[in-house]
Design an enzyme around this catalytic site. Structure first.
Site, PDB file in Angstrom:
ATOM      1  N   LYS A   1       0.864  -1.176   0.000  1.00 21.84           N
ATOM      2  CA  LYS A   1       0.000   0.000   0.000  1.00 21.84           C
ATOM      3  C   LYS A   1       0.903   1.229   0.000  1.00 21.84           C
ATOM      4  CE  LYS A   1      -4.087  -1.822   0.253  1.00 21.84           C
ATOM      5  NZ  LYS A   1      -5.124  -1.529  -0.744  1.00 21.84           N
TER       6      LYS A   1
ATOM      7  N   ASP B   1      -9.040  -0.786  -9.879  1.00 24.80           N
ATOM      8  CA  ASP B   1      -9.832  -1.502  -8.867  1.00 24.80           C
ATOM      9  C   ASP B   1     -11.112  -0.691  -8.633  1.00 24.80           C
ATOM     10  OD1 ASP B   1     -10.881  -2.665  -6.565  1.00 24.80           O
ATOM     11  OD2 ASP B   1      -9.154  -2.306  -5.291  1.00 24.80           O
TER      12      ASP B   1
END
Ligand code: NPG
Length: 370
Positions: A164, A239
């Site tokens: 991340k 996404d």
């Protein structure tokens, strides 16, 4: 055809083994809705991927609960005898809310498959018995902690590491992990934290031979992703931007991405996920299965999807132990070779363990067909 007699909604909460930090916040607990559907001949389960806040998506638990209770469940009861496609059709007059729709459609499909003694994997034409697994590593307080966490996951066998990132917590961190692990398949996920003005920072990531950079820009901006794609070499994966097969078609037509993360819960359920898979496969676009910190129920669905032929990259299909000390189902276990078994029993092949389920439940509501 199958007919739904009753639906039970449950809000469940499970502590996470470690806090999970993304560019939009920290989660310490998994709180989600489960739907239990009773047909004439079976019981099916579906897990909602919405969270407690409207951060990853506009949907969140309290709203999903209302949409399920007041609109989707009544529509399903009114539809009478249906096939899975008919469930989708009866939900169509509710605009949006793909996470709520996926919950009930998937629960219905689980029951429908159990009535027919068929596994979800075989229904999807899934070819593999085991799938290679990756792991998503949250933002850590320090680079040292990040390196230690990555080291631990690699020792367990995970075949791909996803980091991340957020502005200011990107190039140096990725560089450190790449230095420590020159050959590990590595990707990054920004959860929409950057702007096109940050293109130079994102281009600096080209140096690290990443599989992809996932969702770098705003979730509604396909045009800016296409512009960014012209300025960086690393493939862009989308996404949050892909909420349907129509979104996927638009993104591919515009050149906004070269890889698609499929999360069935984000796109309205298993059937729409299959359409995106088929579309991408036709066009030679790799897809992989994302994760939303699902319990063993949602994870079983993800494993079946990830076994389809177009899923050519390891997914965020990690073992139960990555998330929970005790899962809601029998745990999904990672083999030291970095693969996990695709459930083969009828339906999704797993069920919540009754005692665990009771211990985790915060609220229930039962709805019956009239
Ligand atoms: O392994 O299930 C998992 C988590 C994978 O990073 C992961 N999920 O943005 O893709 C994401 C992120 C996420 C998790 C997003 C939970 C929203 C909620």
């Amino acid at each position: 055809m199958s007919r739904v007699r009753a639906i039970e909604l449950r809000l469940v909460a499970l502590p996470l083994v470690r806090p999970f930090r993304t560019s939009f916040g920290v989660e310490t607990e998994k709180v989600c809705i489960l739907a239990r559907v009773e047909t004439e001949g079976a019981v099916g389960w579906g897990e909602c991927v919405a969270g407690t806040e409207p951060d990853f998506s506009q949907e969140f638990n309290e709203v999903a609960w209302l949409v399920l209770r007041d609109f989707l469940a009544p529509a399903l009861f009114a539809a009478g005898d249906v096939e899975p496609e008919g469930v989708e059709a009866c939900f169509a007059r509710v605009r949006g809310h793909p996470m709520a729709k996926a919950t009930l459609l998937d629960a219905f499909l689980d029951a429908w498959l159990r009535e027919r003694e068929r596994s979800l994997a075989s229904y999807l034409g899934a070819e593999r018995e085991r799938v290679p697994c990756g792991v998503s590593v949250g933002i850590t307080p320090t680079t040292e902690e990040l390196l230690a966490e990555v080291e631990g996951y690699l020792a367990e066998g995970y075949r791909r590491i996803k980091l991340k990132i957020a502005p200011g917590l990107d190039v140096e961190r990725v560089a450190a992990v790449r230095r420590a692990h020159p050959d590990v398949p590595l990707s990054v996920d920004a959860n929409a934290a950057y702007r096109l003005e940050d293109a130079e920072t994102l281009a600096a990531l080209d140096a690290f031979d990443l599989l992809m950079v996932e969702q770098p820009l705003h979730h509604e901006d396909l045009v800016e992703h296409a512009e960014l794609a012209r300025r960086v070499r690393t493939p862009i994966c989308l996404d949050e931007s892909i909420r349907s097969a129509a979104d996927a078609r638009a993104a591919l037509a515009l050149g906004s991405c070269r890889i698609v993360n499929i999360k069935q819960g984000r796109v309205g359920g298993i059937l729409e996920a299959r359409r995106i898979h088929d579309l991408c496969r036709e066009r030679g676009v790799p897809v992989w299965c994302g994760g939303m910190l699902e319990t063993g129920v949602g994870r079983a669905v993800n494993l079946a999807l990830a076994a389809m032929p177009g899923f050519t990259l390891p997914g965020d299909t990690s073992a139960s132990a990555r998330y929970f000390r005790e899962d809601l189902t029998e745990p999904h276990v990672l083999d030291p070779d970095g693969t996990m078994a695709v459930p083969r029993g009828p339906g999704i092949g797993v069920e919540p363990l009754p005692e665990r389920l009771e211990a985790c439940t915060r609220r229930t509501e039962r709805l019956e067909a009239r």
